[in-house]
Design an enzyme around this catalytic site. Structure first.
Site, PDB file in Angstrom:
ATOM      1  N   ARG B 277       0.849  -1.190   0.000  1.00  0.00           N
ATOM      2  CA  ARG B 277       0.000   0.000   0.000  1.00  0.00           C
ATOM      3  C   ARG B 277       0.887   1.243   0.000  1.00  0.00           C
ATOM      4  O   ARG B 277       1.705   1.439   0.914  1.00  0.00           O
ATOM      5  CB  ARG B 277      -0.892  -0.027   1.242  1.00  0.00           C
ATOM      6  CG  ARG B 277      -1.562   1.273   1.566  1.00  0.00           C
ATOM      7  CD  ARG B 277      -2.776   1.518   0.704  1.00  0.00           C
ATOM      8  NE  ARG B 277      -3.535   2.655   1.199  1.00  0.00           N
ATOM      9  CZ  ARG B 277      -4.259   3.427   0.423  1.00  0.00           C
ATOM     10  NH1 ARG B 277      -4.316   3.191  -0.883  1.00  0.00           N
ATOM     11  NH2 ARG B 277      -4.945   4.425   0.932  1.00  0.00           N
ATOM     12  N   ILE B 346      -3.970  -0.892  10.764  1.00  0.00           N
ATOM     13  CA  ILE B 346      -3.045  -0.683   9.643  1.00  0.00           C
ATOM     14  C   ILE B 346      -3.791  -0.754   8.308  1.00  0.00           C
ATOM     15  O   ILE B 346      -3.515  -0.005   7.384  1.00  0.00           O
ATOM     16  CB  ILE B 346      -1.902  -1.735   9.698  1.00  0.00           C
ATOM     17  CG1 ILE B 346      -0.979  -1.416  10.877  1.00  0.00           C
ATOM     18  CG2 ILE B 346      -1.119  -1.770   8.381  1.00  0.00           C
ATOM     19  CD1 ILE B 346       0.040  -2.494  11.171  1.00  0.00           C
ATOM     20  N   GLU B 372     -11.870 -22.217  27.478  1.00  0.00           N
ATOM     21  CA  GLU B 372     -10.883 -22.920  28.317  1.00  0.00           C
ATOM     22  C   GLU B 372     -10.654 -22.199  29.637  1.00  0.00           C
ATOM     23  O   GLU B 372      -9.533 -22.163  30.161  1.00  0.00           O
ATOM     24  CB  GLU B 372      -9.568 -23.064  27.541  1.00  0.00           C
ATOM     25  CG  GLU B 372      -8.768 -24.301  27.880  1.00  0.00           C
ATOM     26  CD  GLU B 372      -9.380 -25.579  27.345  1.00  0.00           C
ATOM     27  OE1 GLU B 372     -10.255 -25.517  26.453  1.00  0.00           O
ATOM     28  OE2 GLU B 372      -9.014 -26.656  27.827  1.00  0.00           O
TER      29      GLU B 372
END
Lengths: 118, 386
Positions: B277, B346, B372
């Site tokens: 980018r 980002i 968990e």
């Protein structure tokens, strides 16, 4: 409840047996510091380790973990009535929803009868 | 690595066998999982499970004599990380299956191992489920309401379990229940319930926010007959709680590996984006704000991975792993959520589009602080041993 409760039971059973921490540690194959932490509840015990201790200390596994029971529910005592009550509740646990409804209807009938049937 | 000083010899390198294992998982995943990973709702679940079964990876800890790969937990964590990096939902299916199998591997008798473990191995392997959480009391064992009442032939199981991963696709369900309603926690037993047992009903499969490939649902047990042979340590009253805590301590290390895989996938996606980018004529990776964020992400992932590896290393050596496992799960799940959000930052608006990898990873990571044992539970486990 905590592993501290189990640890206290280990300590009690060890002392009852007349063993030092070092002696029990040697018999179950762990270090003295590890055993000390088990007794303080600062280290988690696993099943195989507690099985070894139970064997050496001549206690059933249940002796150590019974302390895990919550203090809130009523505890069975030696009285016959309480023992029968515990048995009854465990029997209720086997019933289906419909059967429990039947039992409740019967209890309601007994209460109705006791009140004079009015 | 050669010994540098003293007696202690640490080695963070992977063995040749472990490297080959990772490469084989990567290769299979690239062809058979990645192309379908963004298609949710479990449409491709069956095909992916077949791919895993072909490599015997649905429950790699099953010992070889019962048809498994017999992998140690460290190597299994490497597999879970790789799977999570391409499909967190698929990795969750595997982690749940490993969790369901663990009590059998740890304490099951020979007959139980012969009957249940081969269901999770080989080309015909299926998943398994672990059922503890309940609709009312969650995972609080002090108020567990699922009860197994002893009868002449074994037990009669009644109750409801919620948020069960692999509900509806499990070959069997490992169920935690109290056998005495006064003793609750002290009376816990672990029951192995075939999925087709009379009285087992899948009441609902939820539409979850993340890990969509893994079916999560509510299961009711109504007068399910459990023969004594399907109860782990059936003759040893009081064994259930300790076995359960051990199973969780092992499982947490694997959830930690799952978190590392999710975070890694987010970093790789963000890095690729940042290198391509352009802004102000240069890739955005050249901008310090972005490069520092990437550096932080990579650092945190390394921390999470090392903590996962240490926990697995201790487990494989029979060390004292409870705290290490809880710390790894706590840290890795937090890091995975932070890293996926940083990656979304980002990628800007692209990271907010439904159906993109980053958007999916942010949702997938969210479950990690819940499964968990919540992260608050991890803190309780750690602090109790300080």
């Amino acid at each position: 409840m905590s592993f501290r409760d189990i640890g206290m039971k280990i300590q009690a059973a060890r002392e009852e047996k007349g063993l030092s921490q070092e002696q029990l540690a040697r018999l179950v194959g762990c270090s003295q510091s590890a055993l000390s932490n088990y007794e303080k509840g600062k280290r988690r015990l696993y099943l195989s380790q507690l099985e070894k201790m139970a064997e050496v200390l001549d206690k059933p596994l249940e002796y150590f973990v019974d302390s895990l029971s919550s203090s809130h529910p009523p505890q069975p005592t030696s009285s016959d009535r309480d023992e029968r009550f515990v048995k009854l509740v465990n029997l209720l646990g086997r019933l289906s929803d419909e059967e429990i409804n039947e039992v409740m209807r019967y209890i309601e009938y007994l209460e109705w009868k006791r009140s004079g049937g009015s | 690595m050669e010994k540098v000083r003293g007696e202690l010899k640490l080695d963070f390198s992977l063995t040749k066998k472990q490297q080959e294992l990772i490469e084989s998982v990567k290769s299979m995943a690239a062809q058979e999982i990645t192309p379908f990973a963004l298609q949710e709702e479990g449409i491709h679940r069956e095909k992916m499970l077949i791919s895993l079964a072909r490599m015997n990876l649905l429950c790699p800890t099953v010992p070889k004599e019962f048809g498994g790969l017999g992998l140690d937990l460290f190597s299994t964590a490497l597999v879970v990380e790789e799977l999570a990096a391409v499909s967190p939902g698929l990795a969750a299916i595997v982690a749940a299956t490993l969790h369901a199998a663990e009590p059998i591997i740890l304490a099951g008798n020979e007959q139980q191992k012969k009957e249940f473990l081969p269901l999770l191995t080989g080309a015909q392997a299926g998943a398994a489920a672990f059922a503890l959480t309940e609709p009312e009391g969650g995972s609080d064992l002090n108020i567990i309401s699922t009860q197994a009442a002893a009868d002449h032939n074994g037990y009669l199981l009644n109750g409801c379990k919620d948020y069960v991963i692999n509900a509806g696709i499990a070959r069997f369900i490992t169920v935690v229940a109290a056998t005495d309603m006064f003793k609750k926690k002290a009376s816990l037993r672990i029951f192995l319930v075939p999925h087709h047992a009379a009285g087992v009903k899948i009441e609902e499969i939820y539409h979850t926010s993340g890990i969509n490939l893994a079916p999560v649902g509510r299961i009711r047990f109504a007068d399910v007959n459990i023969v004594g042979e399907h109860v782990i340590k059936s003759r040893e009253a009081g064994s259930g709680y300790l076995l359960l805590t051990q199973t969780f301590d092992v499982g947490r290390a694997l959830v930690s590996a799952l978190a590392v895989g999710i975070a890694r996938a987010a970093l790789e996606e963000a890095l690729n984006f940042a290198e391509n980018r352009l802004q102000s004529g240069v890739p955005i990776k050249k901008h310090q704000a972005v490069s520092f964020a990437l550096a932080d992400m990579a650092t945190r992932i390394e921390m999470a991975r090392l903590m996962t590896w240490k926990a697995c290393w201790l487990i494989d050596r029979g060390g004292d792993y409870s705290v290490a496992s809880a710390m790894a799960k706590l840290a890795s799940s937090t890091i995975a959520q932070e890293v996926t959000c940083l990656a979304a930052d980002i990628m800007g608006a692209r990271g907010y589009i439904k159906g993109t990898l980053i958007e999916q990873l942010v949702r997938d990571a969210r479950v990690l602080s819940t499964i968990e044992g919540t992260n608050h539970i991890q803190r309780m486990v750690i602090s109790s041993q300080l």
